[in-house]
Design a protein around this motif. Sequence first.
Motif, PDB file in Angstrom:
ATOM      1  N   ILE A 195       2.022   3.908  -3.603  1.00 23.49           N
ATOM      2  CA  ILE A 195       1.409   2.574  -3.601  1.00 23.49           C
ATOM      3  C   ILE A 195       0.526   2.490  -2.351  1.00 23.49           C
ATOM      4  O   ILE A 195       1.015   2.660  -1.232  1.00 23.49           O
ATOM      5  CB  ILE A 195       2.479   1.449  -3.544  1.00 23.49           C
ATOM      6  CG1 ILE A 195       3.612   1.722  -4.538  1.00 23.49           C
ATOM      7  CG2 ILE A 195       1.838   0.082  -3.710  1.00 23.49           C
ATOM      8  CD1 ILE A 195       3.549   1.102  -5.880  1.00 23.49           C
ATOM      9  N   VAL A 196      -0.763   2.273  -2.568  1.00 26.84           N
ATOM     10  CA  VAL A 196      -1.700   2.197  -1.445  1.00 26.84           C
ATOM     11  C   VAL A 196      -1.921   0.727  -1.126  1.00 26.84           C
ATOM     12  O   VAL A 196      -2.548   0.007  -1.900  1.00 26.84           O
ATOM     13  CB  VAL A 196      -3.047   2.876  -1.807  1.00 26.84           C
ATOM     14  CG1 VAL A 196      -4.004   2.831  -0.631  1.00 26.84           C
ATOM     15  CG2 VAL A 196      -2.820   4.307  -2.275  1.00 26.84           C
ATOM     16  N   ILE A 197      -1.359   0.299  -0.005  1.00 23.64           N
ATOM     17  CA  ILE A 197      -1.535  -1.108   0.379  1.00 23.64           C
ATOM     18  C   ILE A 197      -2.637  -1.160   1.435  1.00 23.64           C
ATOM     19  O   ILE A 197      -2.585  -0.427   2.427  1.00 23.64           O
ATOM     20  CB  ILE A 197      -0.224  -1.687   0.954  1.00 23.64           C
ATOM     21  CG1 ILE A 197       0.900  -1.490  -0.054  1.00 23.64           C
ATOM     22  CG2 ILE A 197      -0.419  -3.146   1.396  1.00 23.64           C
ATOM     23  CD1 ILE A 197       1.539  -2.698  -0.623  1.00 23.64           C
ATOM     24  N   THR A 198      -3.610  -1.987   1.162  1.00 21.52           N
ATOM     25  CA  THR A 198      -4.788  -1.973   2.027  1.00 21.52           C
ATOM     26  C   THR A 198      -5.423  -3.366   2.071  1.00 21.52           C
ATOM     27  O   THR A 198      -4.833  -4.330   1.598  1.00 21.52           O
ATOM     28  CB  THR A 198      -5.761  -0.887   1.497  1.00 21.52           C
ATOM     29  OG1 THR A 198      -6.907  -0.878   2.322  1.00 21.52           O
ATOM     30  CG2 THR A 198      -6.211  -1.160   0.077  1.00 21.52           C
ATOM     31  N   SER A 199      -6.627  -3.430   2.641  1.00 26.05           N
ATOM     32  CA  SER A 199      -7.301  -4.734   2.696  1.00 26.05           C
ATOM     33  C   SER A 199      -7.925  -5.033   1.328  1.00 26.05           C
ATOM     34  O   SER A 199      -8.070  -4.141   0.484  1.00 26.05           O
ATOM     35  CB  SER A 199      -8.407  -4.704   3.756  1.00 26.05           C
ATOM     36  OG  SER A 199      -9.474  -3.896   3.293  1.00 26.05           O
ATOM     37  N   LEU A 200      -8.328  -6.272   1.172  1.00 25.84           N
ATOM     38  CA  LEU A 200      -8.985  -6.702  -0.073  1.00 25.84           C
ATOM     39  C   LEU A 200     -10.244  -5.867  -0.339  1.00 25.84           C
ATOM     40  O   LEU A 200     -10.451  -5.339  -1.432  1.00 25.84           O
ATOM     41  CB  LEU A 200      -9.373  -8.171   0.139  1.00 25.84           C
ATOM     42  CG  LEU A 200      -9.340  -9.163  -0.987  1.00 25.84           C
ATOM     43  CD1 LEU A 200      -8.020  -9.125  -1.722  1.00 25.84           C
ATOM     44  CD2 LEU A 200      -9.595 -10.566  -0.421  1.00 25.84           C
ATOM     45  N   GLU A 201     -11.057  -5.743   0.682  1.00 22.87           N
ATOM     46  CA  GLU A 201     -12.343  -5.055   0.533  1.00 22.87           C
ATOM     47  C   GLU A 201     -12.126  -3.583   0.167  1.00 22.87           C
ATOM     48  O   GLU A 201     -12.825  -3.024  -0.687  1.00 22.87           O
ATOM     49  CB  GLU A 201     -13.173  -5.141   1.829  1.00 22.87           C
ATOM     50  CG  GLU A 201     -13.747  -6.520   2.129  1.00 22.87           C
ATOM     51  CD  GLU A 201     -12.706  -7.543   2.601  1.00 22.87           C
ATOM     52  OE1 GLU A 201     -11.566  -7.138   2.959  1.00 22.87           O
ATOM     53  OE2 GLU A 201     -13.036  -8.750   2.608  1.00 22.87           O
ATOM     54  N   THR A 202     -11.156  -2.962   0.831  1.00 23.10           N
ATOM     55  CA  THR A 202     -10.916  -1.542   0.572  1.00 23.10           C
ATOM     56  C   THR A 202     -10.423  -1.335  -0.851  1.00 23.10           C
ATOM     57  O   THR A 202     -10.851  -0.400  -1.550  1.00 23.10           O
ATOM     58  CB  THR A 202      -9.876  -0.981   1.568  1.00 23.10           C
ATOM     59  OG1 THR A 202     -10.379  -1.230   2.882  1.00 23.10           O
ATOM     60  CG2 THR A 202      -9.656   0.496   1.381  1.00 23.10           C
TER      61      THR A 202
END
Length: 437
Positions: A195-202
């Motif tokens: 699961i890749v948790i990142t920023s909205l933009e990314t």
Amino acid sequence: MRIAMIGTGYVGLVSGACFSEFGVHVTCVDKDAGKIERLKRGEIPIYEPGLDDLVARNVAAGRLSFTMDLKEAMQGVDAVFIAVGTPSRRGDGHADLSYVYGAAEEIAQHLDHYTVVVTKSTVPVGTGREVEAIIRRVRPDAEFDVASNPEFLREGSAIGDFMRPDRVVIGATSDRAGEVMRRLYRPLYLIETPIVITSLETAELTKYAANTFLAAKITFINEIADLCEKVGANVHDVARGIGLDGRIGKKFLHPGPGYGGSCFPKDTLALVRTAQQVGSPLRIIETVVDINDKRKKQMAERIVAACGGSVDGKTVAVLGVAFKPNTDDMRDSPSLDIVPALQAAGAHVRAFDPAAMHEAGKLLPGVEWAGDAYGTLEGADCVAILTEWNEFRALDLKRVKAMLKRPVMIDLRNIYNPDDMAKAGFIYTSIGRPTPA
Ligand code: NAD
């Protein structure tokens, strides 16, 4: 947990049904009254293998329901997903975000407790922030967070892709929203899905980067296939020879008539436009778009050439019009370029597709539709395979040959072997493979 899913198309309906299979209570919402009525009657408005059983099972278990009423659907939900279409905007190729923003306005009106507003549609960078701003403008008092959770499923194998994805990407704006998303995807955590948790933009950009990379990979092998034809090499051996290199990978190295479908054409174009707009052009992808557009048109020329240079007054049998097998989706299918070009060159086109003929009938006027593959062949001057449906892979070649006026086959999906076809007495053209002497 409880969610609402806005949009019951290929993504919304599959994701909603799969979440309900995970044990989540899901209400799917659509503006299309016809779709909701059919779903309530137990009919599935799209063709997707396994979806009918999955939906029926979860409806019977009381975890999955359908409505046009968003207010009702949003009662007590942890999250509301936006899974509406983001087609190319007419004229400039930017993603048309009117459905997404429309959904955001509607969501805003019904927020009455903390809710995560998740964009599952493929949307350009900045869309999530705009969704947030729209909701804030309509309801300054509302308690919510926005998140991005792009979808990577493929039509035709959508359920398996959703249930066993290579990864899940989540762009969250707060720990609280991230936690809701993690809980929703808990069954996938248990099978150790990354699961890749990142920023909205990314998260938003990751989806476009994935699709444009895959489109580039297809386009690369298509050009290598063309080169193979000129130099007498075999593209499948080249693909295997490079694909076994772990840095390259085996998938998406199958040559064909050019990519189509509801995602790659619009997403490549949308990313090109975004990149141009911010002054960081993606020249590789600009070229990919250009090559692919031209390729689809060139495919009709291949068929004409195989028919001796003219199809005027001739009948072309076409097998498959969907952009790929196991779907009825006709959006940007190569057949939409190829068939009209053949007709413009004077051909009569007789076609069959196992699932897409209803949709294709609206988009391809003048085509004579057959009841099965063999129904296209009687007296035809050639047969062209445009989609690699399994049922076209093992045709009775003797019967095919006997029915055609001339034994000419143009196989744009390379589902037959050139040597076998030569032995069977066919004049056989495929992509990127030497023709036997
Ligand atoms: P679709 O056109 O099949 O379905 C969209 C649905 O949304 C339609 O039924 C429409 O009636 C409904 N809708 C639109 N506005 C609405 C509103 N305000 N309220 C309720 N319903 C509304 O689209 P799709 O193919 O499912 O794609 C949806 C998104 O997912 C797109 O952004 C697409 O790029 C992305 N995506 C698609 C695929 C795919 O294979 N189709 C895969 C990954 C991502």
